[in-house]
Design a protein around this motif. Structure first.
Motif, short mmCIF file in Angstrom:
data_model
loop_
_atom_site.label_atom_id
_atom_site.label_comp_id
_atom_site.label_asym_id
_atom_site.label_seq_id
_atom_site.Cartn_x
_atom_site.Cartn_y
_atom_site.Cartn_z
N ASP A 1 32.92 88.29 80.36
CA ASP A 1 34.12 88.35 79.51
C ASP A 1 34.39 87.04 78.78
O ASP A 1 35.54 86.72 78.49
N LYS B 1 27.57 89.52 79.87
CA LYS B 1 28.21 90.30 78.82
C LYS B 1 29.52 89.66 78.39
O LYS B 1 30.36 89.29 79.21
N ARG C 1 33.22 89.51 76.14
CA ARG C 1 34.38 90.40 76.04
C ARG C 1 34.14 91.51 75.04
O ARG C 1 34.67 92.62 75.17
N GLN C 2 33.29 91.24 74.04
CA GLN C 2 32.97 92.22 73.00
C GLN C 2 31.69 93.00 73.31
O GLN C 2 31.10 93.61 72.43
N ASN C 3 31.25 92.91 74.59
CA ASN C 3 30.10 93.68 75.08
C ASN C 3 28.77 93.22 74.52
O ASN C 3 27.80 93.99 74.48
N GLU D 1 25.48 91.21 75.12
CA GLU D 1 24.73 90.73 76.28
C GLU D 1 23.83 89.56 75.87
O GLU D 1 23.11 89.64 74.88
#
Length: 207
Positions: free
Chosen positions: A10, A42, A44-46, A48
């Motif tokens: 996050d 990952k 906060r906006q996904n 990776e």
């Protein structure tokens, strides 16, 4: 010189890749993405990102600590905070973006020093360590080896300021121009700070 970027679940994406974009224009710097155990982390906006595990060796160079929602829990993780402290103490420079300054403040290394953070989370960051001289009106703050910035996009302004200090203002402007970024060069004035709405307010708040 190595740029060691600490990632955690996050983290805020732009906190990392804004500064990375600017630093990546300098051949003198080698970018390293690190995390406690390594592997994919990952944001906060996904997004990776593949990271290397932090081992027991000392890291020199530049330490970059982003902010993000993940800082809310990590600030209470004493093992992680001790790791941040060790890395910061072995680094030549330590840069934080947004609420990353809360993590650094928790180590005690900012005690008696000036620092800033995201204006929307400023009260929470202040509450983490009252011995820091929190500057509520600044876009970014420099105190010794520590560079701390306001929220998200301010990390790019701070990084360009860092580049200007290490190389030259002309070099920083050249990078800003090549990325078509409008650099806010005045580190003492953050347009998102309420303190800048009233020039009679004191820009430095010691708590």
């Amino acid at each position: 010189m190595d740029v060691n970027i600490i990632l955690f679940p996050d983290f805020e994406t732009l906190d990392v890749f804004g500064p990375v974009e600017m630093l990546g224009h300098l051949e003198e710097y080698l970018l390293n993405f690190l995390s406690i155990k390594g592997g994919l982390i990952k944001s906060r906006q996904n997004l990776e990102v593949m990271t290397k595990p932090i081992d027991t060796k000392n890291y020199s160079g530049i330490l970059l600590i982003p902010g993000g929602q993940g800082t809310r829990t990590l600030v209470e993780d004493l093992g992680f905070i001790e790791l941040i402290k060790q890395l910061a103490q072995s680094s030549d420079y330590c840069l934080t973006v947004c609420t990353g300054s809360a993590l650094l403040a928790k180590t005690g290394l900012l005690n008696g020093k000036k620092a800033t953070s995201n204006k929307k989370a400023f009260s929470w960051v202040e509450s983490v360590n009252s011995q820091v001289k929190w500057v509520s009106a600044a876009r970014w703050v420099v105190d010794g080896i520590y560079y701390t910035s306001s929220g998200v996009s301010a990390g790019m302004d701070m990084t360009l300021g860092f580049i200007a200090d290490r190389f030259s203002t002309e070099k920083a402007r050249e990078i800003a121009d090549s990325t078509e970024y409008q650099w806010s060069e005045d580190k003492d004035k953050d347009p998102f700070s309420k303190n800048n709405e009233n020039s009679n307010k004191t820009p430095v708040k010691s708590v």
